[in-house]
Write a protein that holds these residues in place. Structure first.
Motif, mmCIF file in Angstrom:
data_model
loop_
_atom_site.group_PDB
_atom_site.id
_atom_site.type_symbol
_atom_site.label_atom_id
_atom_site.label_comp_id
_atom_site.label_asym_id
_atom_site.label_seq_id
_atom_site.Cartn_x
_atom_site.Cartn_y
_atom_site.Cartn_z
ATOM 1 N N ASN A 27 0.658 -1.166 -0.133
ATOM 2 C CA ASN A 27 0.006 0.149 0.006
ATOM 3 C C ASN A 27 1.063 1.179 -0.060
ATOM 4 O O ASN A 27 0.444 2.185 -0.720
ATOM 5 C CB ASN A 27 -0.750 0.165 1.232
ATOM 6 N N ALA A 28 1.897 1.274 0.591
ATOM 7 C CA ALA A 28 2.722 2.299 0.838
ATOM 8 C C ALA A 28 3.475 2.549 -0.794
ATOM 9 O O ALA A 28 3.693 3.706 -1.046
ATOM 10 C CB ALA A 28 3.924 2.144 1.796
ATOM 11 N N TRP A 29 3.921 1.506 -1.041
ATOM 12 C CA TRP A 29 4.447 1.578 -2.688
ATOM 13 C C TRP A 29 3.513 2.151 -3.514
ATOM 14 O O TRP A 29 3.936 3.185 -4.370
ATOM 15 C CB TRP A 29 4.935 0.389 -2.844
ATOM 16 N N LEU A 30 2.256 1.587 -3.426
ATOM 17 C CA LEU A 30 1.341 2.251 -4.459
ATOM 18 C C LEU A 30 1.121 3.799 -4.072
ATOM 19 O O LEU A 30 0.838 4.348 -5.061
ATOM 20 C CB LEU A 30 -0.140 1.297 -4.202
ATOM 21 N N GLN A 31 0.783 4.146 -2.915
ATOM 22 C CA GLN A 31 0.590 5.544 -2.606
ATOM 23 C C GLN A 31 1.968 6.342 -3.067
ATOM 24 O O GLN A 31 1.908 7.379 -3.991
ATOM 25 C CB GLN A 31 0.498 5.718 -1.178
ATOM 26 N N ALA A 32 3.215 5.898 -2.961
ATOM 27 C CA ALA A 32 4.323 6.574 -3.450
ATOM 28 C C ALA A 32 4.109 6.647 -5.103
ATOM 29 O O ALA A 32 4.525 7.751 -5.734
ATOM 30 C CB ALA A 32 5.413 5.902 -3.091
ATOM 31 N N GLN A 33 3.954 5.511 -5.709
ATOM 32 C CA GLN A 33 3.693 5.496 -7.193
ATOM 33 C C GLN A 33 2.783 6.812 -7.530
ATOM 34 O O GLN A 33 2.739 7.314 -8.381
ATOM 35 C CB GLN A 33 3.281 3.966 -7.700
ATOM 36 N N TYR A 34 1.521 6.655 -6.922
ATOM 37 C CA TYR A 34 0.333 7.650 -7.091
ATOM 38 C C TYR A 34 1.057 9.099 -6.781
ATOM 39 O O TYR A 34 0.800 9.738 -7.941
ATOM 40 C CB TYR A 34 -1.029 7.289 -6.274
ATOM 41 N N ASP A 35 1.625 9.211 -5.762
ATOM 42 C CA ASP A 35 2.153 10.637 -5.407
ATOM 43 C C ASP A 35 3.032 11.162 -6.557
ATOM 44 O O ASP A 35 3.044 12.094 -7.208
ATOM 45 C CB ASP A 35 2.605 10.587 -4.141
ATOM 46 N N ALA A 36 3.964 10.310 -7.005
ATOM 47 C CA ALA A 36 4.999 10.464 -8.008
ATOM 48 C C ALA A 36 4.173 10.822 -9.400
ATOM 49 O O ALA A 36 4.652 11.859 -10.217
ATOM 50 C CB ALA A 36 5.950 9.439 -8.111
ATOM 51 N N SER A 37 3.284 10.184 -9.768
ATOM 52 C CA SER A 37 2.802 10.451 -10.977
ATOM 53 C C SER A 37 1.806 11.623 -11.273
ATOM 54 O O SER A 37 1.777 12.218 -12.105
ATOM 55 C CB SER A 37 2.006 9.183 -11.364
ATOM 56 N N THR A 38 1.167 11.998 -9.815
ATOM 57 C CA THR A 38 0.353 13.097 -9.791
ATOM 58 C C THR A 38 0.960 14.308 -9.782
ATOM 59 O O THR A 38 0.516 15.464 -10.022
ATOM 60 C CB THR A 38 -0.988 12.942 -8.765
#
Length: 72
Positions: free
Chosen positions: A58-69
């Motif tokens: 979940n933390a990795w997915l959130q980081a991916q989301y944050d980086a892409s947005t």
């Protein structure tokens, strides 16, 4: 099937490789590549099975989301 163990904290789940694929949408080969290269979310082995803590995924997915947005 997710498994809960007391040594990792209350309510923490261990995800199997198939669950990792389902949760992330990544192919198995990519999850294996990330494991081999030390990229992506943390994984470990229980016996011969590759697993990960759901909170790490979940933390990795959130980081991916944050980086892409942020790049947009």
């Amino acid at each position: 099937m997710s498994v809960t163990h007391s040594w990792i904290g209350e309510g923490q789940k261990i995800l199997t490789l198939d669950e990792l694929v389902a949760k992330t949408g990544l192919p198995k080969a990519t999850v294996r590549f990330y494991r081999a290269t030390g990229k992506g979310f943390k994984t470990f082995k229980i016996g011969s099975r590759v697993v990960a803590l759901e909170s790490d995924v979940n933390a990795w997915l959130q980081a991916q989301y944050d980086a892409s947005t942020q790049a947009s």
